[in-house]
Each structure stands twice: as structure tokens, then as C-alpha cells.
Design an enzyme around this catalytic site. Structure first.
Site, PDB file in Angstrom:
ATOM      1  N   GLY A 177     -14.862  47.074 -70.004  1.00 42.92           N
ATOM      2  CA  GLY A 177     -13.745  47.299 -69.089  1.00 42.92           C
ATOM      3  C   GLY A 177     -12.552  47.728 -69.910  1.00 42.92           C
ATOM      4  O   GLY A 177     -12.679  48.511 -70.845  1.00 42.92           O
ATOM      5  N   GLU A 178     -11.403  47.199 -69.598  1.00 43.19           N
ATOM      6  CA  GLU A 178     -10.180  47.466 -70.349  1.00 43.19           C
ATOM      7  C   GLU A 178      -9.672  46.137 -70.886  1.00 43.19           C
ATOM      8  O   GLU A 178      -9.306  45.247 -70.117  1.00 43.19           O
ATOM      9  CB  GLU A 178      -9.135  48.131 -69.438  1.00 43.19           C
ATOM     10  CG  GLU A 178      -7.748  48.241 -70.026  1.00 43.19           C
ATOM     11  CD  GLU A 178      -7.727  48.892 -71.396  1.00 43.19           C
ATOM     12  OE1 GLU A 178      -7.221  48.246 -72.337  1.00 43.19           O
ATOM     13  OE2 GLU A 178      -8.239  50.018 -71.532  1.00 43.19           O
ATOM     14  N   SER A 179      -9.661  45.987 -72.204  1.00 37.42           N
ATOM     15  CA  SER A 179      -9.381  44.679 -72.797  1.00 37.42           C
ATOM     16  C   SER A 179      -7.994  44.151 -72.446  1.00 37.42           C
ATOM     17  O   SER A 179      -7.816  42.945 -72.238  1.00 37.42           O
ATOM     18  CB  SER A 179      -9.558  44.744 -74.324  1.00 37.42           C
ATOM     19  OG  SER A 179      -8.702  45.715 -74.894  1.00 37.42           O
ATOM     20  N   CYS A 192     -18.506  45.860 -75.515  1.00 34.05           N
ATOM     21  CA  CYS A 192     -17.409  46.823 -75.517  1.00 34.05           C
ATOM     22  C   CYS A 192     -16.064  46.081 -75.471  1.00 34.05           C
ATOM     23  O   CYS A 192     -15.678  45.454 -76.447  1.00 34.05           O
ATOM     24  CB  CYS A 192     -17.582  47.832 -74.377  1.00 34.05           C
ATOM     25  SG  CYS A 192     -16.578  49.333 -74.595  1.00 34.05           S
ATOM     26  N   ARG A 251      -9.847  48.892 -81.588  1.00 32.31           N
ATOM     27  CA  ARG A 251      -9.908  49.255 -80.169  1.00 32.31           C
ATOM     28  C   ARG A 251      -9.977  50.782 -80.012  1.00 32.31           C
ATOM     29  O   ARG A 251      -9.299  51.515 -80.711  1.00 32.31           O
ATOM     30  CB  ARG A 251      -8.663  48.692 -79.470  1.00 32.31           C
ATOM     31  CG  ARG A 251      -8.555  48.923 -77.998  1.00 32.31           C
ATOM     32  CD  ARG A 251      -7.362  48.126 -77.441  1.00 32.31           C
ATOM     33  NE  ARG A 251      -7.089  48.452 -76.054  1.00 32.31           N
ATOM     34  CZ  ARG A 251      -6.176  49.340 -75.677  1.00 32.31           C
ATOM     35  NH1 ARG A 251      -5.437  49.978 -76.587  1.00 32.31           N
ATOM     36  NH2 ARG A 251      -5.980  49.593 -74.395  1.00 32.31           N
ATOM     37  N   ILE A 257     -18.872  54.083 -74.646  1.00 30.77           N
ATOM     38  CA  ILE A 257     -17.821  54.618 -73.780  1.00 30.77           C
ATOM     39  C   ILE A 257     -16.484  54.022 -74.222  1.00 30.77           C
ATOM     40  O   ILE A 257     -16.262  52.823 -74.075  1.00 30.77           O
ATOM     41  CB  ILE A 257     -18.074  54.285 -72.302  1.00 30.77           C
ATOM     42  CG1 ILE A 257     -19.441  54.821 -71.845  1.00 30.77           C
ATOM     43  CG2 ILE A 257     -16.957  54.846 -71.420  1.00 30.77           C
ATOM     44  CD1 ILE A 257     -19.837  54.383 -70.454  1.00 30.77           C
ATOM     45  N   ARG A 258     -15.609  54.853 -74.785  1.00 29.07           N
ATOM     46  CA  ARG A 258     -14.320  54.374 -75.316  1.00 29.07           C
ATOM     47  C   ARG A 258     -14.548  53.126 -76.167  1.00 29.07           C
ATOM     48  O   ARG A 258     -13.842  52.124 -76.044  1.00 29.07           O
ATOM     49  CB  ARG A 258     -13.336  54.073 -74.183  1.00 29.07           C
ATOM     50  CG  ARG A 258     -12.902  55.282 -73.385  1.00 29.07           C
ATOM     51  CD  ARG A 258     -11.917  54.897 -72.301  1.00 29.07           C
ATOM     52  NE  ARG A 258     -10.701  54.316 -72.875  1.00 29.07           N
ATOM     53  CZ  ARG A 258      -9.844  53.561 -72.185  1.00 29.07           C
ATOM     54  NH1 ARG A 258     -10.097  53.260 -70.929  1.00 29.07           N
ATOM     55  NH2 ARG A 258      -8.761  53.093 -72.768  1.00 29.07           N
ATOM     56  N   HIS A 290     -22.655  49.476 -74.234  1.00 33.08           N
ATOM     57  CA  HIS A 290     -22.910  48.906 -72.909  1.00 33.08           C
ATOM     58  C   HIS A 290     -24.409  48.698 -72.696  1.00 33.08           C
ATOM     59  O   HIS A 290     -25.099  49.588 -72.192  1.00 33.08           O
ATOM     60  CB  HIS A 290     -22.383  49.850 -71.823  1.00 33.08           C
ATOM     61  CG  HIS A 290     -20.895  49.915 -71.740  1.00 33.08           C
ATOM     62  ND1 HIS A 290     -20.169  49.190 -70.835  1.00 33.08           N
ATOM     63  CD2 HIS A 290     -20.000  50.621 -72.469  1.00 33.08           C
ATOM     64  CE1 HIS A 290     -18.880  49.443 -70.989  1.00 33.08           C
ATOM     65  NE2 HIS A 290     -18.750  50.309 -71.978  1.00 33.08           N
ATOM     66  N   GLU A 346     -25.917  47.035 -70.502  1.00 33.69           N
ATOM     67  CA  GLU A 346     -26.274  46.925 -69.083  1.00 33.69           C
ATOM     68  C   GLU A 346     -26.550  48.278 -68.449  1.00 33.69           C
ATOM     69  O   GLU A 346     -27.016  48.364 -67.305  1.00 33.69           O
ATOM     70  CB  GLU A 346     -25.162  46.203 -68.312  1.00 33.69           C
ATOM     71  CG  GLU A 346     -23.944  47.030 -67.953  1.00 33.69           C
ATOM     72  CD  GLU A 346     -22.986  47.267 -69.112  1.00 33.69           C
ATOM     73  OE1 GLU A 346     -21.943  47.911 -68.890  1.00 33.69           O
ATOM     74  OE2 GLU A 346     -23.283  46.846 -70.256  1.00 33.69           O
TER      75      GLU A 346
END
Length: 211
Positions: free
Chosen positions: A50-52, A82, A111, A139-140, A191, A193
Site C-alpha cells: 500500500g502506501e506506508s 512492500c 522507500r 510495484i513502487r 507482492h 499475493e
């Protein structure tokens, strides 16, 4: 541990359903966790991507941050993927001012190390725990820049944007660390999942069963 482990998934952001499905596939009871009362009912936890920075804010807003820190300090197994890896790290680089982590994992994580969303990539990784390569989706993604003495490196990658290895010559080794384990804490830059390969969730489930 006797009986089926109960593994929660931090459910305030990220691919919650996908992680729940993977955990169910490997034979554990999987539950979303949004509140301290739900956290208290699980044996272990997955921190998804997600976004930390947003995960930090949401955990505080839902009064989960301090209970999570305490459970981690008390030895609860956690699998961070991630952004979840960033949340577990004792130290981060490239974060925003005031960004805090849950900590517990003796690593330094950069990050967004591999670049922006458009720099997403996939790679087949040699993985210490598996006999065949593991296909990973980045992803990022962060990478690990420092590991503590007791941290086991499970996998590295030598492809993808900004790894740097192709610019320094064959005599230098610039593989980036993308999977680590420190006692009961497991973390990946990618990721798991999203691939349909449940081996990493199974690896984590076995870690929990061994308590």
C-alpha cells in the site's frame, strides 16, 4: 502450536482479500484486522502493500499503532510485503518528514527504491527456502540497504530499474536485497499475493505453527 493458526491481515489499506485468500489456501484461519480488539484475537499478522505513510496515519487513527508495536515487541510473527516491509523496518531512507515505522526488523529500507509506478517489473528470484525460482511482482518497491547481524537474507534481485549493478562493472556486486527474515519477522519488497504462488504464505504459516 496446536490447532489452526489464526493469522490476521492489516485491513485498513492494501490487497487484503488477496492475502486472506492465500492464507486460507495454506490451511490457516485468516481474518481482516482493523481494530485493537481484532488484533488481540490473532496469532500473527500480515502487513500488506500500500502506501506506508498512509498506513502509518490509518493505524494511528484506528488506535492500532501502539498495540501493533507492543505485539511485535512481544514476539508476534509478522509478514510485511512492500509497504509492510517499510512499516517493520527499524530505519528507513527516502521517507517523508516525521514518518515513523512499527519497527522490530533490524534493517534499513529505502522507500520507493525501484522507482515510480511506471517502473514496476517482474523477476524470477532464487529463494533460500525454495527449490525452484519464485516469480515476484515489484510495484513502487523498496529494497533493503542494511541488515543486522541476526537478519537472514532470503533473496536478492539483479534486474529492474535503478538497481545499479549494470553500471559499475562485473567486479562489483550490486544485487538488491528483497526478502529477509529476522526471527519471527518476515518481509519482502514485492507482492506475493499477486502471483498465485502460495509458497511464501505457506512459509510464514509454518513459522507461526512452530511457535
Amino acid at each position: 502450536m496446536t490447532g489452526k493458526p489464526v493469522i490476521g491481515v492489516f485491513a485498513l489499506q492494501g490487497n487484503v482479500r488477496e492475502h486472506v485468500a492465500m492464507l486460507t489456501q495454506v490451511g490457516v484461519v485468516a481474518r481482516p484486522v482493523r481494530r485493537p480488539s481484532e488484533l488481540a484475537e490473532v496469532d500473527a499478522l500480515v502487513l500488506p502493500g500500500g502506501e506506508s505513510t498512509t498506513m502509518d496515519k490509518l493505524a494511528r487513527a484506528f488506535e492500532l499503532f501502539e498495540p501493533l508495536q507492543k505485539r511485535i515487541a512481544d514476539g508476534m510473527p509478522v509478514f510485511g510485503t512492500c509497504a509492510g516491509m517499510i512499516m517493520l523496518a527499524d530505519e528507513i531512507t527516502g521517507g517523508i518528514d516525521g514518518q515513523e515505522t512499527l519497527g522490530g526488523l533490524d534493517v534499513t529500507v529505502r522507500r520507493n527504491a525501484f522507482g515510480r509506478q511506471v517502473d514496476s517489473f517482474e523477476a524470477d528470484l532464487d529463494f533460500a527456502a525454495f527449490d525452484t525460482p519464485y516469480h515476484a511482482v515489484f510495484i513502487r518497491a523498496p529494497w533493503v540497504e542494511r541488515v543486522g547481524r541476526e537478519v537472514e537474507v532470503l533473496s536478492t534481485v539483479r534486474s529492474g530499474p535503478d538497481t545499479g549493478w549494470d553500471r559499475v562493472g562485473p567486479e562489483a556486486e550490486h544485487s538488491r536485497i528483497v526478502a529477509v527474515r529476522h526471527d519471527r519477522l518476515l518481509a519482502t519488497s514485492f507482492h506475493p499475493e499477486m502471483t498465485g504462488d502460495a509458497r511464501l504464505h505457506g512459509y510464514f504459516a509454518e513459522l507461526v505453527r512452530d511457535l
